[in-house]
Scaffold this motif. Structure first.
Motif, PDB file in Angstrom:
ATOM      1  N   TYR A   1       0.841  -1.202   0.000  1.00  0.00           N
ATOM      2  CA  TYR A   1       0.000   0.000   0.000  1.00  0.00           C
ATOM      3  C   TYR A   1       0.877   1.254   0.000  1.00  0.00           C
ATOM      4  CZ  TYR A   1      -3.307   3.559   1.438  1.00  0.00           C
ATOM      5  OH  TYR A   1      -4.063   4.705   1.497  1.00  0.00           O
TER       6      TYR A   1
ATOM      7  N   LYS B   1       2.512   1.863  -3.327  1.00  0.00           N
ATOM      8  CA  LYS B   1       1.579   2.426  -4.306  1.00  0.00           C
ATOM      9  C   LYS B   1       1.352   3.918  -4.056  1.00  0.00           C
ATOM     10  CE  LYS B   1      -1.088  -1.670  -5.528  1.00  0.00           C
ATOM     11  NZ  LYS B   1      -2.427  -2.287  -5.509  1.00  0.00           N
TER      12      LYS B   1
ATOM     13  N   ARG C   1       2.211   6.845  -6.772  1.00  0.00           N
ATOM     14  CA  ARG C   1       1.193   7.782  -7.254  1.00  0.00           C
ATOM     15  C   ARG C   1       1.578   9.221  -6.947  1.00  0.00           C
ATOM     16  NH1 ARG C   1       0.817   3.670  -9.491  1.00  0.00           N
ATOM     17  NH2 ARG C   1      -0.972   2.317  -9.483  1.00  0.00           N
TER      18      ARG C   1
ATOM     19  N   THR D   1      -8.668   3.647  -2.086  1.00  0.00           N
ATOM     20  CA  THR D   1      -7.893   2.623  -2.806  1.00  0.00           C
ATOM     21  C   THR D   1      -8.115   2.720  -4.317  1.00  0.00           C
ATOM     22  OG1 THR D   1      -9.660   1.030  -2.414  1.00  0.00           O
ATOM     23  CG2 THR D   1      -7.792   0.981  -0.899  1.00  0.00           C
ATOM     24  N   SER D   2      -9.254   3.235  -4.731  1.00  0.00           N
ATOM     25  CA  SER D   2      -9.503   3.377  -6.174  1.00  0.00           C
ATOM     26  C   SER D   2      -8.543   4.391  -6.804  1.00  0.00           C
ATOM     27  CB  SER D   2     -10.949   3.787  -6.438  1.00  0.00           C
ATOM     28  OG  SER D   2     -11.208   5.069  -5.912  1.00  0.00           O
TER      29      SER D   2
ATOM     30  N   GLU E   1      -5.288   2.536  -7.894  1.00  0.00           N
ATOM     31  CA  GLU E   1      -5.331   1.534  -8.956  1.00  0.00           C
ATOM     32  C   GLU E   1      -4.799   2.135 -10.245  1.00  0.00           C
ATOM     33  OE1 GLU E   1      -9.335   0.093  -9.085  1.00  0.00           O
ATOM     34  OE2 GLU E   1      -9.271  -0.537  -6.998  1.00  0.00           O
ATOM     35  N   SER E   2      -4.102   1.325 -11.017  1.00  0.00           N
ATOM     36  CA  SER E   2      -3.437   1.822 -12.222  1.00  0.00           C
ATOM     37  C   SER E   2      -4.425   2.334 -13.258  1.00  0.00           C
ATOM     38  CB  SER E   2      -2.546   0.749 -12.823  1.00  0.00           C
ATOM     39  OG  SER E   2      -3.309  -0.364 -13.193  1.00  0.00           O
ATOM     40  N   HIS E   3      -5.614   1.730 -13.365  1.00  0.00           N
ATOM     41  CA  HIS E   3      -6.559   2.202 -14.381  1.00  0.00           C
ATOM     42  C   HIS E   3      -7.022   3.615 -14.094  1.00  0.00           C
ATOM     43  CE1 HIS E   3     -10.279   1.885 -11.979  1.00  0.00           C
ATOM     44  NE2 HIS E   3      -9.717   0.826 -11.435  1.00  0.00           N
ATOM     45  N   TYR E   4      -7.114   4.016 -12.827  1.00  0.00           N
ATOM     46  CA  TYR E   4      -7.487   5.391 -12.500  1.00  0.00           C
ATOM     47  C   TYR E   4      -6.383   6.349 -12.955  1.00  0.00           C
ATOM     48  CZ  TYR E   4      -8.403   9.695 -10.032  1.00  0.00           C
ATOM     49  OH  TYR E   4      -8.613  11.016  -9.742  1.00  0.00           O
TER      50      TYR E   4
END
Length: 92
Positions: free
Chosen positions: A5, A8, A12, A54-55, A58-61
């Motif tokens: 976590y 990440k 970001r 957490t969203s 995520e890589s897609h965000y």
């Protein structure tokens, strides 16, 4: 896993992928911690997990967010180019 976590979150932040308001909320929450609390990694991670959805990690965000910014830049640059062309045409 807390280490994953945290990795990440750092990624970001380095990518400037988190919304500015979210980062400000995290900083404000961390500033409210006492010296003893800020030295406790579990407490710091708890603040991060509370304030950062957490969203957002995520890589897609992140990919969607970057794509949106890129499209905006292209549209703006096209607009400015068109403006320059119109100004050039009016000079003659």
């Amino acid at each position: 896993d807390q280490e994953e976590y945290l990795r990440k979150v750092i990624e970001r932040l380095e990518e400037n992928a988190l919304p500015k308001k979210t980062v400000q909320n995290v900083l404000n929450a961390l500033k409210k911690l006492s010296i003893k609390e800020i030295q406790n990694p579990v407490k710091v991670i708890d603040v991060l997990q509370t304030k950062i959805s957490t969203s957002l990690l995520e890589s897609h965000y992140v990919e969607a967010n970057v794509a949106t910014e890129s499209e905006t830049e292209v549209i703006l640059s096209l607009y400015l180019t068109e403006m320059d062309n119109n100004i050039e045409e009016r000079k003659f």
